[in-house]
Every structure is written in structure tokens, then in C-alpha cells.
Write a protein that holds these residues in place. Structure first.
Motif, PDB file in Angstrom:
ATOM      1  N   ALA A 316     -24.779 -18.566  22.516  1.00 47.79           N
ATOM      2  CA  ALA A 316     -23.818 -19.350  21.730  1.00 47.79           C
ATOM      3  C   ALA A 316     -22.461 -19.375  22.414  1.00 47.79           C
ATOM      4  CB  ALA A 316     -23.700 -18.776  20.319  1.00 47.79           C
ATOM      5  N   ILE A 317     -22.053 -18.243  22.984  1.00 44.48           N
ATOM      6  CA  ILE A 317     -20.785 -18.197  23.710  1.00 44.48           C
ATOM      7  C   ILE A 317     -20.826 -19.165  24.883  1.00 44.48           C
ATOM      8  CG2 ILE A 317     -19.344 -16.734  25.189  1.00 44.48           C
ATOM      9  CD1 ILE A 317     -19.975 -14.408  23.305  1.00 44.48           C
ATOM     10  N   VAL A 328     -24.978 -17.653  30.821  1.00 41.48           N
ATOM     11  CA  VAL A 328     -25.063 -16.320  30.216  1.00 41.48           C
ATOM     12  C   VAL A 328     -25.139 -15.254  31.304  1.00 41.48           C
ATOM     13  CG1 VAL A 328     -26.568 -14.799  28.881  1.00 41.48           C
ATOM     14  CG2 VAL A 328     -26.147 -17.150  28.110  1.00 41.48           C
ATOM     15  N   ALA A 329     -24.349 -14.190  31.160  1.00 34.25           N
ATOM     16  CA  ALA A 329     -24.453 -13.027  32.038  1.00 34.25           C
ATOM     17  C   ALA A 329     -25.746 -12.302  31.714  1.00 34.25           C
ATOM     18  CB  ALA A 329     -23.257 -12.108  31.845  1.00 34.25           C
ATOM     19  N   THR A 330     -26.489 -11.934  32.741  1.00 31.77           N
ATOM     20  CA  THR A 330     -27.843 -11.424  32.517  1.00 31.77           C
ATOM     21  C   THR A 330     -28.016  -9.936  32.737  1.00 31.77           C
ATOM     22  OG1 THR A 330     -28.438 -12.001  34.798  1.00 31.77           O
ATOM     23  CG2 THR A 330     -28.882 -13.648  33.079  1.00 31.77           C
ATOM     24  N   ASN A 331     -27.110  -9.299  33.486  1.00 33.49           N
ATOM     25  CA  ASN A 331     -27.295  -7.886  33.803  1.00 33.49           C
ATOM     26  C   ASN A 331     -26.064  -7.083  33.390  1.00 33.49           C
ATOM     27  OD1 ASN A 331     -27.171  -5.418  35.874  1.00 33.49           O
ATOM     28  ND2 ASN A 331     -29.307  -6.038  35.623  1.00 33.49           N
ATOM     29  N   ALA A 332     -26.312  -5.895  32.822  1.00 31.21           N
ATOM     30  CA  ALA A 332     -25.224  -5.077  32.287  1.00 31.21           C
ATOM     31  C   ALA A 332     -24.313  -4.504  33.366  1.00 31.21           C
ATOM     32  CB  ALA A 332     -25.805  -3.937  31.446  1.00 31.21           C
ATOM     33  N   ASP A 403     -15.051 -18.351  21.631  1.00 33.35           N
ATOM     34  CA  ASP A 403     -15.875 -17.192  21.970  1.00 33.35           C
ATOM     35  C   ASP A 403     -15.570 -16.029  21.022  1.00 33.35           C
ATOM     36  OD1 ASP A 403     -16.768 -18.697  24.089  1.00 33.35           O
ATOM     37  OD2 ASP A 403     -15.611 -17.622  25.614  1.00 33.35           O
ATOM     38  N   GLY A 404     -14.276 -15.789  20.764  1.00 32.15           N
ATOM     39  CA  GLY A 404     -13.880 -14.696  19.891  1.00 32.15           C
ATOM     40  C   GLY A 404     -14.341 -14.900  18.461  1.00 32.15           C
ATOM     41  N   THR A 405     -14.291 -16.139  18.005  1.00 33.90           N
ATOM     42  CA  THR A 405     -14.756 -16.457  16.653  1.00 33.90           C
ATOM     43  C   THR A 405     -16.255 -16.232  16.536  1.00 33.90           C
ATOM     44  OG1 THR A 405     -12.984 -18.093  16.396  1.00 33.90           O
ATOM     45  CG2 THR A 405     -14.872 -18.262  14.894  1.00 33.90           C
ATOM     46  N   ILE A 406     -16.997 -16.670  17.559  1.00 35.66           N
ATOM     47  CA  ILE A 406     -18.452 -16.456  17.578  1.00 35.66           C
ATOM     48  C   ILE A 406     -18.763 -14.965  17.591  1.00 35.66           C
ATOM     49  CG2 ILE A 406     -20.531 -16.704  19.006  1.00 35.66           C
ATOM     50  CD1 ILE A 406     -19.368 -19.417  19.941  1.00 35.66           C
ATOM     51  N   ALA A 407     -18.052 -14.222  18.440  1.00 30.06           N
ATOM     52  CA  ALA A 407     -18.305 -12.786  18.560  1.00 30.06           C
ATOM     53  C   ALA A 407     -18.013 -12.063  17.252  1.00 30.06           C
ATOM     54  CB  ALA A 407     -17.458 -12.200  19.688  1.00 30.06           C
ATOM     55  N   ALA A 408     -16.938 -12.435  16.578  1.00 32.38           N
ATOM     56  CA  ALA A 408     -16.605 -11.785  15.297  1.00 32.38           C
ATOM     57  C   ALA A 408     -17.721 -11.992  14.285  1.00 32.38           C
ATOM     58  CB  ALA A 408     -15.279 -12.332  14.764  1.00 32.38           C
ATOM     59  N   ALA A 409     -18.270 -13.211  14.235  1.00 26.41           N
ATOM     60  CA  ALA A 409     -19.376 -13.494  13.312  1.00 26.41           C
ATOM     61  C   ALA A 409     -20.615 -12.690  13.697  1.00 26.41           C
ATOM     62  CB  ALA A 409     -19.678 -14.992  13.311  1.00 26.41           C
ATOM     63  N   ASP A 410     -20.875 -12.565  14.998  1.00 23.37           N
ATOM     64  CA  ASP A 410     -22.018 -11.782  15.468  1.00 23.37           C
ATOM     65  C   ASP A 410     -21.883 -10.320  15.051  1.00 23.37           C
ATOM     66  OD1 ASP A 410     -23.068 -14.016  16.726  1.00 23.37           O
ATOM     67  OD2 ASP A 410     -22.234 -13.518  18.685  1.00 23.37           O
ATOM     68  N   LEU A 411     -20.691  -9.763  15.209  1.00 21.72           N
ATOM     69  CA  LEU A 411     -20.482  -8.352  14.883  1.00 21.72           C
ATOM     70  C   LEU A 411     -20.574  -8.114  13.378  1.00 21.72           C
ATOM     71  CD1 LEU A 411     -17.631  -7.288  17.354  1.00 21.72           C
ATOM     72  CD2 LEU A 411     -20.111  -7.349  17.687  1.00 21.72           C
ATOM     73  N   VAL A 512     -16.764  -2.169  30.185  1.00 24.11           N
ATOM     74  CA  VAL A 512     -16.575  -3.599  29.950  1.00 24.11           C
ATOM     75  C   VAL A 512     -17.918  -4.143  29.468  1.00 24.11           C
ATOM     76  CG1 VAL A 512     -14.762  -3.854  31.679  1.00 24.11           C
ATOM     77  CG2 VAL A 512     -17.136  -4.273  32.325  1.00 24.11           C
ATOM     78  N   ILE A 513     -17.873  -5.211  28.685  1.00 26.47           N
ATOM     79  CA  ILE A 513     -19.097  -5.768  28.097  1.00 26.47           C
ATOM     80  C   ILE A 513     -19.234  -7.221  28.553  1.00 26.47           C
ATOM     81  CG2 ILE A 513     -20.314  -6.268  25.941  1.00 26.47           C
ATOM     82  CD1 ILE A 513     -18.557  -4.066  24.629  1.00 26.47           C
ATOM     83  N   PRO A 514     -20.040  -7.485  29.586  1.00 24.76           N
ATOM     84  CA  PRO A 514     -20.154  -8.833  30.154  1.00 24.76           C
ATOM     85  C   PRO A 514     -20.665  -9.854  29.135  1.00 24.76           C
ATOM     86  CG  PRO A 514     -21.093  -7.192  31.642  1.00 24.76           C
ATOM     87  CD  PRO A 514     -20.852  -6.501  30.330  1.00 24.76           C
ATOM     88  N   THR A 515     -20.136 -11.065  29.240  1.00 23.50           N
ATOM     89  CA  THR A 515     -20.556 -12.142  28.341  1.00 23.50           C
ATOM     90  C   THR A 515     -21.186 -13.301  29.112  1.00 23.50           C
ATOM     91  OG1 THR A 515     -18.289 -13.024  28.385  1.00 23.50           O
ATOM     92  CG2 THR A 515     -18.892 -11.586  26.538  1.00 23.50           C
TER      93      THR A 515
END
Length: 560
Positions: A316-317, A328-332, A403-411, A512-515
Motif C-alpha cells: 500500500a505504501i 516494495v523493499a524486500t529484505n530486512a 505513507d505515514g497515514t497508511i502506516a498509522a492505520a496498519d499499526l 531502521v525499518i525498510p519500507t
């Protein structure tokens, strides 16, 4: 923004041997002009450029301050210059700039630059090796402006040579070492704290000088004394735009020649109406990531960081927040893939990131860590503290805001009471720099090797009150030692070995948390100027956000 990465062997070649150099001076770079274009006089040619939306700016051209006007609007290198310029779109290409060459010591703990002769500051005074020595010692004495954490121990000159010494080997760190903006000793030796100096009347070696400033932008004119020859672009206007929408409108109306923003509807509203002149190029260059503040609760808890990563709907991001322009970032590990595929350690290949979000798995991680869901539907600590956090990013960065709005809803789906707060760019920049945040998305650096990426993310020396890296405030001596070891590597096998523990740490500890994998946003108009970089001619990444945008401006030629 960071770079489209190269193979490990190439990365090492860039730092331990003579790099490929496509030009020795700005003047000698080819214009890239169309044969059918009619060139006009440089004195009346005005380039209007914009690198990021702002609300207002302060009359400050300090090249060492991330929140200064010249930095926020992407014009630093038009005034102040480094020793070398790097083409992050085509590594390991570099350009000789204030230095005409360099040589490492065998240990990698010192580097000697040959300084260009005949250079003058914009006030007419001679540029000398003493200015270079002074600048590097200025960084040594003031960690707050040493934004890449260079472990400088001393610097000295002999004739036209300047030698900079380091506490540890820096073979893999040439880009940071040689990208320092050089300032005049005669002026900066009396400014007091250089991290607080408001440089409102900048004197640099660059191709432009400041002519006017308002809170709505500034203008510069070509420096007739410039060592590379007077630029063909006679004037540069750098206006302030409050949002991406106003930037898009200005592009559509041919009021902007060059922008570097995430803009929705570019193809239909900007490119399609005039495909001959309206162009875009999005070189894949970096890793966007959420930075959790490791000094505050609850983002200093590993279980919370794991839950955040599991809950994020990166698809979604990518598709909604970034309009499908950034995958989409695929690896941590955070490495840009497939560009850095050859550098991915076997131990982290299987550490993939959830593409669509898994709130159930996130909840399970929190439960195992002792968090309990309360009657309000959100997790609480064992002592009853609500698991809540605020995501912050500039409201005018419309992609990051989405992105931040989507992430807040996800969390929230994962039981974390998350909200998004859109800030002004100046407030956000200041908060990120001094650590006044909980969770914020940011791009990674432009680099020619994996070292710069991880050094910017993890080097504890960067966590100052004026941070330009290690925004999460990691302070891990093992990572510092591993980075130092990586910087000293001279072979591909050494680099691959020393990258492994760093990649694993990022993948398992999530500092850090890749997106998504970010793009160098580049929107430009060929109606007034020609000579722009492109996928077929990647002499630079193209975005005006880049520290090397001076290379581009000097290649542009006005069209009548």
C-alpha cells in the motif's frame, strides 16, 4: 537520496584505486545539447529550480547545517564545493573538482589530495591548500558539523598537497572523505561555533553568488571569476513552494525548469501535454525506512520494532503512497535489491519483509513480549502504559504524508495506538536532527558502496544534536567497530565477509525499518535549457536534491 548500487568489486575499485573520471573540470564537461537547439546568451538565462517543498526559509547559507536555506533548497554546491564530485547514477565515476587527484596511504589511514591551482573565492581572494586544511580541522574540532562522522585526527599541507589523517582506515569511505564542502579560513576562523553560524553572506568557490534573499526564496548569479569558466546559465532562481501540488502546477505552466518531488499524476498532467519538452527520470537509488527513536519508549523496545515491521503494508505504501514509482523493499538488511544482490550475506537472504502486512503476527510478537490488550483495543505494558506512538513527516511531502497515514492505520490494526502528525519541513528537519521524534520515515544517503549506507544508518558518531545520520540514535560499539573494519577493506572477499554481521544486525535488531526502494525524483523542462542527464546519459542522478546538482547546472545550455 541514496544510489543505485554497484557490484562489490566496483565499489572497492572506487575507493582503493584510481576511479574512472569522465571529466577533469566543470568547463570541460560536454553540454549534451541537441544539435537543433539554438543557444542564447548566458547573461539573461534564468534557471528556476526546486528540490523540496518548504513553508518558509531562514537567511542561512551554512553548508554544514541540514536545516539551512541553502541545504533545504538544494543549492549548496552552487556556492560551496568539495574536492571531488561523484556520479552516483553511474559509479564509480567521479569528477575532479577542487582537487585534481588523490592518493591513499598503504594503511588507508591517510589520503593526500592535490589541490587545484588558480581557484578564487567569490570575493576575489585566492583559494589555497590552507583553506582545505582549515576545513577538515574545523570538522575535527566540531563534531556537530562532522555530519558523516569522519574520524579525522589531523590535516596538513605541503605545497599544493593536503594530507588528511584518520584514526582508522577509510578506503571504503572516499565519497564522504572527498565530499566535504570547503570554506574560506579567513572568514570561518572567526565565526565562533560553526554549527550556529548564520551564513547570510556566503563566500564560496562555487559557480554562483547570492544576489537576493526573501523568506520566499533566493536568487544567484553566475560567478564571472569561477575557476571552471563563467557558467552558461546566467542566473539561478530558487523559489519556495509550500506543497507538491503547487510545484506540479508550476511545472505544468513552464514556471519551473527543474524539480525533484514525488508528484502524483505526472504522466497525465505534466508529460502528456508536452512530451517534447516535459521529461521525468526516476533513477532507482535508495532505501526509504522508518527510523524508530531508540532513546524513547516504546520504539526503544525490539518487540515493538518487530511488530511495526510486521504490521506495515508495504504494498500500500508503494502503490498508494508512492503511486507505484517506488517498489516494495524486500529484505530486512535494507540493501537495495536487486542492485546490491551480490553483497547480500547468505545469513540474511531468507530474512524477507512482509509485503502486505501481518497484524496477527505483530500482535503475537507483542503478546510474547508481555504486552496486554486493554479494553480500549490497544496494547498496554505490564505496568499499564498505553502502547502509543506518533509518526511524523512533513505534510508537504505528500508521499511521505500518505505513507505515514497508511502506516498509522496498519499499526492500529496491530493494537498499537498510532497517529500521523504532518509537520512543516523546517520543524521536521530540526526534530530529526536533534532526536525529538518517535517514528519517522526518511531516505538513505546517495552512495557508491554499501559502506556509506550502513555508516549513515549506524555510526554512533553521527548522533549529534545536529544529526545528518544515525537519526535513530543507535549507540552500539560493536557496530562502530564493524563499520571501521569494513572501511579498511581492500578486497571484495574482505568486504563481503565484513558486511555480513552488519546486514544481520539491521535485519534482526531493526534500528531502521525498510519500507520501499526510493527513486531520485527528477522532473525537468527542455524548453529553456538542454543538457539534462537521463537514463541514456546518466552523468548524474538528475534530482536537484543531490549534493552534486552543481555538475548538472554547469552542463546546461540555454535555448532561445
Amino acid at each position: 537520496m541514496a544510489v543505485a548500487a554497484m557490484l562489490a568489486a566496483t565499489a572497492i575499485a572506487a575507493s582503493t584505486a584510481a576511479c574512472v573520471s569522465s571529466s577533469t573540470t566543470p568547463k570541460s564537461t560536454s553540454s549534451g545539447s541537441s544539435s537543433s537547439a539554438v543557444l542564447t546568451s548566458s547573461s539573461s538565462a534564468v534557471l528556476t529550480m526546486e528540490s523540496s517543498p518548504q513553508n518558509t526559509i531562514t537567511d542561512d547559507f551554512n553548508p554544514f547545517i541540514p536545516s539551512s536555506a541553502v541545504t533545504l533548497l538544494g543549492a549548496t554546491s552552487l556556492v560551496y564545493e568539495p574536492l571531488l564530485q561523484f556520479d552516483v547514477a553511474k559509479p564509480p565515476v567521479y569528477y575532479k573538482w577542487l582537487a585534481t587527484g588523490y592518493k591513499w596511504s598503504k594503511s588507508g589511514k591517510s589520503i593526500t589530495f592535490t589541490i587545484r591551482s588558480g581557484v578564487k573565492w567569490s570575493n576575489g581572494k585566492a583559494f589555497t591548500p590552507a583553506d582545505v586544511v582549515f576545513t577538515y580541522l574545523l570538522l575535527k574540532r566540531n563534531p556537530g558539523i562532522n555530519t558523516t562522522g569522519l574520524p579525522i585526527t589531523s590535516a596538513s599541507s605541503s605545497g599544493s598537497d593536503v594530507t588528511v589523517n584518520f584514526a582508522s582506515a577509510q578506503f571504503s569511505n572516499l565519497q564522504n572523505v572527498a565530499s566535504v564542502y570547503i570554506v574560506p579560513k579567513a572568514i570561518w576562523s572567526s565565526v565562533g561555533n560553526p554549527g550556529r553560524y548564520l551564513d547570510s553572506k556566503p563566500i564560496g568557490s562555487g559557480p554562483y553568488t547570492l544576489t537576493s534573499f526573501t523568506t520566499g526564496g533566493f536568487t544567484m548569479q553566475a560567478n564571472a571569476q569561477y575557476w571552471g569558466g563563467k557558467p552558461k546559465v546566467g542566473k539561478v532562481a530558487v523559489p519556495v513552494y509550500a506543497s507538491n501540488n503547487t510545484v506540479l502546477s508550476a511545472l505544468e505552466a513552464n514556471q519551473l525548469d527543474w524539480a525533484g518531488n514525488f508528484l502524483s499524476g505526472l504522466q497525465s498532467t505534466f508529460v502528456a501535454p508536452d512530451p517534447t519538452h516535459h521529461k521525468v527520470w526516476f533513477a532507482p537509488v535508495n532505501t526509504n525506512a522508518f527510523f524508530p527513536n531508540l532513546k524513547v519508549w516504546p520504539t526503544n523496545q525490539l518487540a515493538v520494532r518487530k511488530a511495526i515491521s510486521l504490521a506495515l503494508n508495504r504494498t500500500a505504501i508503494s502503490t498508494q503512497g508512492e503511486a507505484g514509482l517506488e517498489p516494495v523493499a524486500t529484505n530486512a538488511s535494507g540493501l537495495v535489491l536487486p542492485n546490491f544482490k551480490s553483497l547480500l550475506a547468505p545469513s540474511v537472504k531468507s530474512m524477507t519483509l512482509s509485503p502486505t502486512g501481518n497484524p496477527a503476527a505483530a500482535k503475537q510478537v507483542l503478546k510474547q513480549a508481555g504486552f496486554v490488550i486493554g479494553s480500549d483495543g490497544f496494547f498496554h505494558s505490564s505496568s499499564g502504559q498505553l502502547l502509543a506512538l506518533t509518526i511524523t513527516d512533513p505534510a508537504s511531502y505528500t508521499d511521505y504524508a500518505e505513507d505515514g497515514t497508511i502506516a498509522a492505520a496498519d499499526l492500529q490494526k496491530a493494537g498499537i495506538d498510532a497517529t500521523f502528525n504532518g509537520q512543516s519541513v523546517s520543524a521536521w528537519s530540526a526534530d530529526i536532527a536533534d532526536g525529538n521524534f518517535q517514528l519517522s520515515q526518511h531516505w538513505s544517503v546517495s552512495s557508491i558502496s554499501a559502506y556509506q549506507l550502513y555508516n549513515n544508518w549506524l555510526n554512533s558518531a553521527l548522533a549529534t544534536s545536529n544529526a545528518a545520520g544515525d537519526f535513530e540514535r543507535l549507540n552500539n560499539s560493536t557496530m562502530d567497530q564493524d563499520l571501521a573494519k569494513l572501511a579498511s577493506d581492500t578486497t571484495q572477499s574482505e568486504q563481503l565477509k565484513d558486511l555480513a554481521p552488519i546486514e544481520k544486525y539491521v535485519a534482526t535488531q531493526l534500528p531502521v525499518i525498510p519500507t520501499v526502494y526510493g527513486a531520485a525524483f527528477d522532473e525537468y523542462n527542455t524548453l529553456h535549457f538542454t543538457g539534462w542527464p537521463s537514463a541514456s546519459n546518466p552523468y548524474e542522478s538528475g534530482t536537484p536534491n543531490a549534493l552534486t546538482n552543481e555538475v548538472i547546472v554547469l552542463r546546461l545550455r540555454p535555448v532561445r
